[in-house]
Scaffold this motif. Structure first.
Motif, PDB file in Angstrom:
ATOM      1  N   ARG A   1      11.540  28.403  33.634  1.00  0.00           N
ATOM      2  CA  ARG A   1      11.840  29.620  32.856  1.00  0.00           C
ATOM      3  C   ARG A   1      10.585  30.446  32.563  1.00  0.00           C
ATOM      4  O   ARG A   1      10.580  31.671  32.701  1.00  0.00           O
ATOM      5  N   SER A   2       9.516  29.806  32.164  1.00  0.00           N
ATOM      6  CA  SER A   2       8.309  30.549  31.782  1.00  0.00           C
ATOM      7  C   SER A   2       7.638  31.215  32.991  1.00  0.00           C
ATOM      8  O   SER A   2       6.807  32.097  32.833  1.00  0.00           O
TER       9      SER A   2
ATOM     10  N   LYS B   1      21.075  29.472  31.287  1.00  0.00           N
ATOM     11  CA  LYS B   1      21.158  28.282  30.429  1.00  0.00           C
ATOM     12  C   LYS B   1      22.296  28.421  29.417  1.00  0.00           C
ATOM     13  O   LYS B   1      23.103  27.513  29.240  1.00  0.00           O
TER      14      LYS B   1
ATOM     15  N   ARG C   1      16.495  33.972  32.976  1.00  0.00           N
ATOM     16  CA  ARG C   1      15.779  33.210  31.934  1.00  0.00           C
ATOM     17  C   ARG C   1      16.722  32.678  30.851  1.00  0.00           C
ATOM     18  O   ARG C   1      16.564  31.558  30.373  1.00  0.00           O
ATOM     19  N   ASP C   2      17.700  33.519  30.445  1.00  0.00           N
ATOM     20  CA  ASP C   2      18.496  33.151  29.272  1.00  0.00           C
ATOM     21  C   ASP C   2      19.982  32.913  29.526  1.00  0.00           C
ATOM     22  O   ASP C   2      20.557  31.970  29.003  1.00  0.00           O
TER      23      ASP C   2
ATOM     24  N   GLU D   1      20.359  24.331  34.195  1.00  0.00           N
ATOM     25  CA  GLU D   1      19.086  23.873  33.622  1.00  0.00           C
ATOM     26  C   GLU D   1      17.932  24.661  34.260  1.00  0.00           C
ATOM     27  O   GLU D   1      17.738  24.618  35.466  1.00  0.00           O
ATOM     28  N   ASN D   2      17.197  25.395  33.429  1.00  0.00           N
ATOM     29  CA  ASN D   2      16.108  26.206  33.988  1.00  0.00           C
ATOM     30  C   ASN D   2      14.801  26.055  33.197  1.00  0.00           C
ATOM     31  O   ASN D   2      13.855  26.800  33.424  1.00  0.00           O
ATOM     32  N   SER D   3      14.787  25.100  32.254  1.00  0.00           N
ATOM     33  CA  SER D   3      13.633  25.025  31.356  1.00  0.00           C
ATOM     34  C   SER D   3      12.310  24.726  32.084  1.00  0.00           C
ATOM     35  O   SER D   3      11.253  25.111  31.623  1.00  0.00           O
ATOM     36  N   ASP D   4      12.381  24.066  33.267  1.00  0.00           N
ATOM     37  CA  ASP D   4      11.142  23.753  33.995  1.00  0.00           C
ATOM     38  C   ASP D   4      10.496  24.975  34.634  1.00  0.00           C
ATOM     39  O   ASP D   4       9.290  24.982  34.886  1.00  0.00           O
TER      40      ASP D   4
END
Ligand code: SF4
Ligand code: SF4
Length: 417
Positions: free
Chosen positions: A274-275, A263, A259-260, A269-272
């Motif tokens: 991550r949640s 990035k 998750r952290d 890039e993992n923002s799409d």
């Protein structure tokens, strides 16, 4: 353009927000026992200002940092101190990883080899002469106990005994099992499948999962960590696109890394997605809290449990999910241990030069556990488990395994059908 680049690099990991209050140093477990360590404030924001001007200001003393992120939890200004330190090690260190570091870091490679001859490897690693050789030649401390390898990988068990059965479910999660479940302790993965199935969820494995890379980052192999991270992100994206509700793990460190650290340290890039990456206890607790899942427990289950908050659980702010889930079990006599680092920090505490420091860091925690004398310690991190079991003799269980043992499977199935 040059000015833009300059602004970007000065802003890296919020370094300019440092107030110089030194609270981070108070909470740093290494600073507490190691007078030669400059501490988070100096190693992080203070020295970063110099490092940005000239790489010669980088100091190899930064390798003493555990990457526990307790400084970041303490910082009132949101300075990503641990990230500053780890990023500096990645960018400026001239240390070349040796054979020991590569062996400790390549968990997939070592696990695959060890699984084939697990009884022999487990027996050999416990022998004094073998420990003496590791200590002298490999610089792996002779006092360290290795986790036992399993003769059967979790993936093998899943493919033989569980994969087909998952077809009967309508809702799914993907399980990122990680190296510990796959090579050392498949029972934890079996426990997760048992719980999820009882709750009405089928379990998928990711396509071609690789080690999350945390040990590679810590051992100076960030290029390889990035390649593995890109592979994992591709697999995670595929599972989310295929409508799996989440990618769950049973390891706080694997979760935090994907998750952290991907990035912040590996520029992945993992923002799409991550949640969607979450700890199994958090996923379950939320389902229960929203009334979507109900659990039933065995009336004859009793256990005195002391919960240890792993550093990365503290950093994510997720301790509450595991502890509240445990408290739902009627037969649990629950107590919370004071939040302290256990000292092992993955492969850090295996190394001869760190072993004594790691044990000093964990000393307060070990003392408290011995005083409380629980039936078992619960924690979400596998390396904390190794450290606590070795240093106290008290068994350590993942909350998921405790939940699986306490669960009335048939009743839970009925409640969720
Ligand atoms: S706690 Fe935060 S603001 Fe205070 S010295 Fe450390 S990095 Fe700076
Ligand atoms: S990450 Fe942990 S060991 Fe490293 S500086 Fe911060 S508190 Fe200290």
């Amino acid at each position: 353009m040059a000015e833009e680049t300059q602004i970007k690099s000065i802003s890296r990991h919020n370094l300019e927000q440092c107030l110089k209050c030194s609270i981070c140093t108070v909470y740093c477990p290494v600073s507490a026992v190691e007078p030669t360590y400059p501490g988070p404030k100096q190693s992080g924001p203070d020295q970063e200002r110099y490092r940005l001007k000239d790489a010669k200001f980088f100091s190899e003393s930064l390798k003493m940092c555990l990457n526990c992120k307790r400084c970041e939890v303490a910082c009132p200004e949101g300075v990503r101190i641990g990230d500053l330190i780890q990023a500096a090690r990645i960018d400026y260190s001239t240390h070349t990883p040796g054979l020991r570091d590569r062996m400790l870091a390549n968990t997939d490679f070592m696990g695959t080899l060890a699984n084939k001859v697990a009884p022999l490897v487990n027996f050999s690693l416990g022998l004094k002469p073998a420990k003496a050789v590791l200590h002298t030649v490999m610089k792996i401390d002779k006092h360290r106990t290795f986790p036992a390898y399993s003769a059967q990988k979790f993936e093998t068990w899943f493919n033989k005994h569980a994969r087909e059965k998952q077809r009967e479910y309508k809702r799914f999660v993907s399980f990122f099992h990680g190296c510990y479940v796959n090579y050392n302790y498949p029972q934890l993965g079996k426990d997760l499948v048992k719980i999820m199935n009882a709750c009405g969820y089928g379990v998928h494995l990711l396509e071609k999962e690789k080690c999350c890379g945390v040990a590679l980052i810590a051992n100076g192999l960030s290029g390889q960590a990035r390649r593995q991270g890109l592979n994992n992100m591709k697999a995670i994206r595929k599972s989310i696109t295929a409508n799996d509700e989440a990618v769950v793990t049973t390891s706080s460190t694997c979760t935090f890394t994907m998750r952290d650290e991907y990035k912040e340290l590996l520029n992945i890039e993992n923002s799409d997605v991550r949640s969607h990456i979450t700890l199994a206890t958090r996923f379950l607790y939320r389902l229960i809290d929203e009334g979507k899942v109900k659990l039933a427990f065995r009336p004859d289950y009793h256990l005195k449990v002391a919960y240890h908050s792993a550093c990365h659980m503290e950093r994510m702010g997720w301790v509450v999910y595991s502890t509240e889930l445990l408290k739902l079990i009627p037969g649990i006599d629950f107590m919370m241990l004071e939040s302290q680092c256990c000292g092992i920090a993955g492969t850090y505490g295996f190394k001869r030069e760190n072993y004594e420091r790691a044990q000093q860091i964990g000393e307060g925690l070990f003392r408290q556990i011995k005083e409380v004398a629980p039936d078992c310690v619960a924690t979400d991190c596998e390396t904390c488990k190794w450290q606590i079991e070795m240093s106290t003799g008290v068994p350590v269980m993942n909350p998921i395994s405790i939940l699986a043992d306490a669960l009335d499977v048939e009743q839970t199935r009925k409640l969720n059908s």
